[in-house]
Scaffold this motif. Sequence first.
Motif, short mmCIF file in Angstrom:
data_model
loop_
_atom_site.label_atom_id
_atom_site.label_comp_id
_atom_site.label_asym_id
_atom_site.label_seq_id
_atom_site.Cartn_x
_atom_site.Cartn_y
_atom_site.Cartn_z
N THR A 1 0.83 -1.21 0.00
CA THR A 1 0.00 0.00 0.00
C THR A 1 0.86 1.26 0.00
N SER A 2 2.03 1.20 0.63
CA SER A 2 2.94 2.35 0.63
C SER A 2 3.44 2.64 -0.78
N ILE A 3 3.73 1.57 -1.52
CA ILE A 3 4.16 1.73 -2.92
C ILE A 3 3.02 2.31 -3.75
N PHE A 4 1.82 1.78 -3.52
CA PHE A 4 0.65 2.23 -4.29
C PHE A 4 0.33 3.70 -4.00
N LEU A 5 0.35 4.06 -2.71
CA LEU A 5 -0.01 5.41 -2.31
C LEU A 5 1.16 6.39 -2.41
N LYS A 6 2.38 5.85 -2.54
CA LYS A 6 3.59 6.66 -2.62
C LYS A 6 3.75 7.56 -1.39
N GLN A 7 3.49 6.96 -0.23
CA GLN A 7 3.69 7.70 1.01
C GLN A 7 4.05 6.73 2.13
N TRP A 8 4.81 7.25 3.09
CA TRP A 8 5.29 6.44 4.20
C TRP A 8 4.18 6.29 5.24
N PRO A 9 3.96 5.06 5.74
CA PRO A 9 2.89 4.86 6.73
C PRO A 9 3.17 5.60 8.04
N ARG A 10 2.12 5.91 8.77
CA ARG A 10 2.25 6.57 10.07
C ARG A 10 2.73 5.57 11.11
N LEU A 11 3.29 6.12 12.19
CA LEU A 11 3.80 5.28 13.27
C LEU A 11 2.73 4.33 13.80
N ALA A 12 1.51 4.83 13.94
CA ALA A 12 0.42 4.02 14.49
C ALA A 12 0.14 2.80 13.62
N THR A 13 0.33 2.93 12.31
CA THR A 13 0.10 1.80 11.40
C THR A 13 1.10 0.69 11.66
N TRP A 14 2.37 1.07 11.87
CA TRP A 14 3.40 0.08 12.19
C TRP A 14 3.13 -0.58 13.54
N LEU A 15 2.75 0.22 14.52
CA LEU A 15 2.46 -0.32 15.85
C LEU A 15 1.25 -1.26 15.80
N ASN A 16 0.25 -0.89 15.02
CA ASN A 16 -0.91 -1.75 14.85
C ASN A 16 -0.47 -3.13 14.37
N MET A 17 0.36 -3.16 13.34
CA MET A 17 0.84 -4.41 12.77
C MET A 17 1.60 -5.24 13.80
N LEU A 18 2.53 -4.61 14.50
CA LEU A 18 3.40 -5.35 15.43
C LEU A 18 2.68 -5.78 16.70
N LEU A 19 1.89 -4.89 17.28
CA LEU A 19 1.30 -5.17 18.58
C LEU A 19 0.14 -6.15 18.51
N ILE A 20 -0.69 -6.03 17.48
CA ILE A 20 -1.82 -6.97 17.36
C ILE A 20 -1.30 -8.40 17.30
N GLY A 21 -0.35 -8.66 16.43
CA GLY A 21 0.20 -10.01 16.31
C GLY A 21 0.87 -10.49 17.59
N SER A 22 1.61 -9.60 18.24
CA SER A 22 2.28 -9.97 19.49
C SER A 22 1.28 -10.28 20.60
N PHE A 23 0.25 -9.44 20.70
CA PHE A 23 -0.78 -9.68 21.71
C PHE A 23 -1.56 -10.96 21.42
N ILE A 24 -1.80 -11.27 20.16
CA ILE A 24 -2.51 -12.51 19.81
C ILE A 24 -1.73 -13.72 20.32
N ASP A 25 -0.43 -13.73 20.07
CA ASP A 25 0.38 -14.86 20.53
C ASP A 25 0.40 -14.94 22.05
N PHE A 26 0.46 -13.78 22.72
CA PHE A 26 0.47 -13.78 24.18
C PHE A 26 -0.84 -14.34 24.73
N PHE A 27 -1.97 -13.83 24.24
CA PHE A 27 -3.27 -14.30 24.74
C PHE A 27 -3.54 -15.75 24.33
#
Length: 211
Positions: A67-93
Amino acid sequence: MRKSFLWQWAFFLVGLMVMALGITLTIKGKAIGTSPWDVLHIGLYKQVGLTIGSWSILTGLFIIVTTSIFLKQWPRLATWLNMLLIGSFIDFFNWLLPNTTVIAFELAYFIAGFFVMSMGCALYISANLGAGPRDTVMMIIAEKFGGSVRLGRTVMEVFAALSGWLLGGPVGVGTVILALGTGYVIQWALPKFQEALQKRMIESNESTQQA
């Protein structure tokens, strides 16, 4: 201003954690099917290995890059955190919550997960810090093909569920319930969380001015 900004991040981070708990509950109750994206994540887990949370992160990373390539813009910090934290929390729970093969308990897991996931999603969205990777795809589909956001979400989730089903993921009536029903809970809860956040931000600003 600083305190109000902290409130935004608190709502965002707690919302992600609550949403991940809800996702994990539906995964534990997968006898009747789980959400379209988790059908894909579980299918990849069955075929390749790793963990369900890891596949959530990896598919999120793939989506962010494309999507970054398509939109030609760098994702916001919250988008990266969403990706990392959701997956990490899923494994923890997933590690924390006990497994069950009793259909009544799986059904209870699923019902609880449906509401917890929806409330968590509304909570993190209320912070207005940026969309998650999959939400970005939904918006692109809607804009590119001139349809509604709901159409974009439907196309995206049908593709994810079909791909996951071909890989052996658990598709069932629960998949349909989650795909169609969570939006109604989010729509009901979102204004309430936005109002609560706004109230706390105003109170924080007033206390800062009085100090």
